[in-house]
Motif scaffolding. Sequence first.
Motif, PDB file in Angstrom:
ATOM      1  N   UNK A 324       3.135   3.888 -21.341  1.00  0.00           N
ATOM      2  CA  UNK A 324       3.316   3.104 -20.215  1.00  0.00           C
ATOM      3  C   UNK A 324       2.955   3.661 -18.909  1.00  0.00           C
ATOM      4  N   UNK A 325       3.711   4.964 -18.605  1.00  0.00           N
ATOM      5  CA  UNK A 325       3.453   5.677 -17.536  1.00  0.00           C
ATOM      6  C   UNK A 325       2.299   5.879 -17.120  1.00  0.00           C
ATOM      7  N   UNK A 326       1.223   6.185 -18.221  1.00  0.00           N
ATOM      8  CA  UNK A 326      -0.224   6.637 -18.151  1.00  0.00           C
ATOM      9  C   UNK A 326      -0.838   5.438 -17.605  1.00  0.00           C
ATOM     10  N   UNK A 327      -0.510   4.252 -18.232  1.00  0.00           N
ATOM     11  CA  UNK A 327      -1.264   2.864 -17.954  1.00  0.00           C
ATOM     12  C   UNK A 327      -1.063   2.584 -16.641  1.00  0.00           C
ATOM     13  N   UNK A 331      -3.919   2.123 -13.717  1.00  0.00           N
ATOM     14  CA  UNK A 331      -3.909   0.991 -12.993  1.00  0.00           C
ATOM     15  C   UNK A 331      -4.109   1.086 -11.661  1.00  0.00           C
ATOM     16  N   UNK A 332      -3.325   1.905 -10.933  1.00  0.00           N
ATOM     17  CA  UNK A 332      -3.623   2.515  -9.541  1.00  0.00           C
ATOM     18  C   UNK A 332      -4.855   3.374  -9.455  1.00  0.00           C
ATOM     19  N   UNK A 348     -13.261   8.601  -4.982  1.00  0.00           N
ATOM     20  CA  UNK A 348     -12.913   8.415  -6.645  1.00  0.00           C
ATOM     21  C   UNK A 348     -11.457   8.504  -6.726  1.00  0.00           C
ATOM     22  N   UNK A 349     -11.123   8.691  -7.785  1.00  0.00           N
ATOM     23  CA  UNK A 349      -9.539   8.936  -8.483  1.00  0.00           C
ATOM     24  C   UNK A 349      -9.474   9.196  -9.731  1.00  0.00           C
ATOM     25  N   UNK A 350      -8.364  10.111 -10.120  1.00  0.00           N
ATOM     26  CA  UNK A 350      -8.384  10.143 -11.772  1.00  0.00           C
ATOM     27  C   UNK A 350      -6.872  10.445 -12.037  1.00  0.00           C
ATOM     28  N   UNK A 351      -6.426  10.334 -13.029  1.00  0.00           N
ATOM     29  CA  UNK A 351      -4.920  10.806 -13.465  1.00  0.00           C
ATOM     30  C   UNK A 351      -4.908  11.402 -14.762  1.00  0.00           C
ATOM     31  N   UNK A 352      -3.767  12.072 -14.825  1.00  0.00           N
ATOM     32  CA  UNK A 352      -3.470  12.817 -16.194  1.00  0.00           C
ATOM     33  C   UNK A 352      -1.916  12.356 -16.435  1.00  0.00           C
ATOM     34  N   UNK A 410       3.576  -4.999 -10.488  1.00  0.00           N
ATOM     35  CA  UNK A 410       3.688  -5.606  -9.318  1.00  0.00           C
ATOM     36  C   UNK A 410       3.488  -4.797  -8.082  1.00  0.00           C
ATOM     37  N   UNK A 411       4.187  -3.521  -8.232  1.00  0.00           N
ATOM     38  CA  UNK A 411       4.129  -2.490  -7.081  1.00  0.00           C
ATOM     39  C   UNK A 411       2.806  -2.111  -7.262  1.00  0.00           C
ATOM     40  N   UNK A 412       2.195  -1.667  -8.330  1.00  0.00           N
ATOM     41  CA  UNK A 412       0.740  -1.340  -8.083  1.00  0.00           C
ATOM     42  C   UNK A 412      -0.205  -2.356  -7.422  1.00  0.00           C
ATOM     43  N   UNK A 413      -0.144  -3.713  -7.873  1.00  0.00           N
ATOM     44  CA  UNK A 413      -1.029  -4.706  -7.308  1.00  0.00           C
ATOM     45  C   UNK A 413      -0.660  -4.807  -5.997  1.00  0.00           C
ATOM     46  N   UNK A 414       0.535  -4.522  -5.462  1.00  0.00           N
ATOM     47  CA  UNK A 414       0.921  -4.490  -3.763  1.00  0.00           C
ATOM     48  C   UNK A 414       0.055  -3.427  -3.315  1.00  0.00           C
ATOM     49  N   UNK A 415      -0.049  -2.096  -4.106  1.00  0.00           N
ATOM     50  CA  UNK A 415      -0.617  -1.155  -3.551  1.00  0.00           C
ATOM     51  C   UNK A 415      -2.190  -1.475  -3.263  1.00  0.00           C
ATOM     52  N   UNK A 416      -2.615  -2.160  -4.257  1.00  0.00           N
ATOM     53  CA  UNK A 416      -4.420  -2.099  -4.396  1.00  0.00           C
ATOM     54  C   UNK A 416      -4.558  -3.111  -3.430  1.00  0.00           C
ATOM     55  N   UNK A 417      -3.705  -4.104  -3.131  1.00  0.00           N
ATOM     56  CA  UNK A 417      -4.034  -5.377  -2.216  1.00  0.00           C
ATOM     57  C   UNK A 417      -4.095  -4.709  -0.660  1.00  0.00           C
ATOM     58  N   UNK A 418      -3.002  -3.738  -0.647  1.00  0.00           N
ATOM     59  CA  UNK A 418      -2.985  -2.940   0.799  1.00  0.00           C
ATOM     60  C   UNK A 418      -4.157  -2.198   0.982  1.00  0.00           C
ATOM     61  N   UNK A 419      -4.557  -1.468  -0.087  1.00  0.00           N
ATOM     62  CA  UNK A 419      -5.985  -0.665   0.000  1.00  0.00           C
ATOM     63  C   UNK A 419      -7.152  -1.390   0.198  1.00  0.00           C
ATOM     64  N   UNK A 420      -7.311  -2.631  -0.525  1.00  0.00           N
ATOM     65  CA  UNK A 420      -8.321  -3.608  -0.275  1.00  0.00           C
ATOM     66  C   UNK A 420      -8.714  -3.872   1.204  1.00  0.00           C
ATOM     67  N   UNK A 421      -7.493  -4.262   1.694  1.00  0.00           N
ATOM     68  CA  UNK A 421      -7.522  -4.605   3.153  1.00  0.00           C
ATOM     69  C   UNK A 421      -8.004  -3.461   4.016  1.00  0.00           C
ATOM     70  N   UNK A 422      -7.405  -2.365   3.736  1.00  0.00           N
ATOM     71  CA  UNK A 422      -7.890  -1.139   4.545  1.00  0.00           C
ATOM     72  C   UNK A 422      -9.212  -0.678   4.476  1.00  0.00           C
TER      73      UNK A 422
END
Length: 427
Positions: A324-327, A331-332, A348-352, A410-422
């Motif tokens: 779940x944490x990785x997912x 998502x972010x 670009x971005x990546x996660x482990x 929802x937290x992640x989506x809020x972050x993505x919406x902010x980034x999209x605007x920026x």
Amino acid sequence: MTSRNQQLFELSQKYIPGGVNSPVRAFKSVGGVPIFFQRGQGSYVWDADNKSYLDYVGSWGPLILGHAHPDVIKAVTETAQNGLTFGAPTEAELEIAQMLCTLVPSIEQVRLVSSGTEATMSAIRLARGYTGRSRIIKFEGCYHGHDDALLVKAGSGALTFGHPSSAGVPAETAAHTMVLDYNDLTALEQAFSESGKEIAAVIVEPVAGNMNLVSPKPGFLAALRSLCTQHGSVLIFDEVMTGFRVGATCAQGLYGIRPDLTTLGKVIGGGMPMAAFGGKREIMQCLAPLGPVYQAGTLSGNPVAVAAGLTTLRLVQAAGFYEKLSASTRQLTEGLTAAAKKHGIVFCAQSVGGMFGLYFSAIPPTSYAEVMECNKESFNHFFHSMLSKGIYFAPSAFEAGFVSAAHSSEDINKTLAAADQIFSDWK
Ligand SMILES: *Cc1c(COP(=O)(O)O)cnc(C)c1O
């Protein structure tokens, strides 16, 4: 009107060097005034002016369950009622030692300390005591705390002696440390073929998280393992950041490599000052009181810190925790990458597991030199723009980020919406 944050920072600079108790907190890399926090709950923190932020720093890694997890707070509070410290063994220390040895197969014995720096410093001394050798190898851009032997940068030419990366570190001390490029197998093989018999230890972040995030190339960690075995050198995985952050069996489980010694910190303390080093019994038994390598600590295995750590380690073992944490983390990173692409921004971005890297570059860097080529001005603009929208990323282009189990979709989506605007307003 000056904010409470600004007032506190001005006054702090009078009494504390730079106004902070650890340099990266000072916002020097991104500019501006550091945020003074007053409280945290779950994925959120509140500053001295009571403004809230969604937190992707998590105290630089420890807070895998988010801020003030009720079970952790309960354990700490209850333990504190029975006394803060004894300077004598307790049953809970045995319990966490057993747990660490069970969860991390390469750890047969473990000793608790109070910080990651103490863990790596002690592991290096132990490796030197065990092998009777002095030289160590580290990699450019990996951070292992602020021990003299490890505050070293490369000299000119890959195999020359290392130079101090901080004033106050004797050149003689730094000279025992060889600094190679992360992921550079050729340099590593050359170092071993030239001075293999003198190398006490190689210390490495199995996923580098202190130069943004740099992941190991296929074969890099396996080559480290075989070269150390071949030359009788101790392989130290510094998992202070990656331990129980990238997965339930740490980075060594993820990549299937068994180091001789492992250092842990951050997550295993659950937000309290606790760290550990452990590994092969044969090596660990060189430590005092059994052996000749001295190491000690008045507050080592502190009951309150152990209570926070034990509770945290129990909770991360829940079924599906790391999936779940990785997912969430993916998502972010995938969402940010898509938003940047949509607006034509080189990113670009990546996660482990639960750690991630954001890069203003076309592809993820694989070495310190490549990290340095990422666009720092773009990062700083992104950082401040997100901050003004109430989203707190690490205040430096050269740090990894962290997602906790408390971060909701929802937290992640809020972050993505902010980034999209920026990104859409990108200058
Ligand atoms: C944070 C960190 C350290 C140092 O730990 P402290 O508790 O800050 O002394 C050492 N190694 C790595 C990989 C780290 O991320």
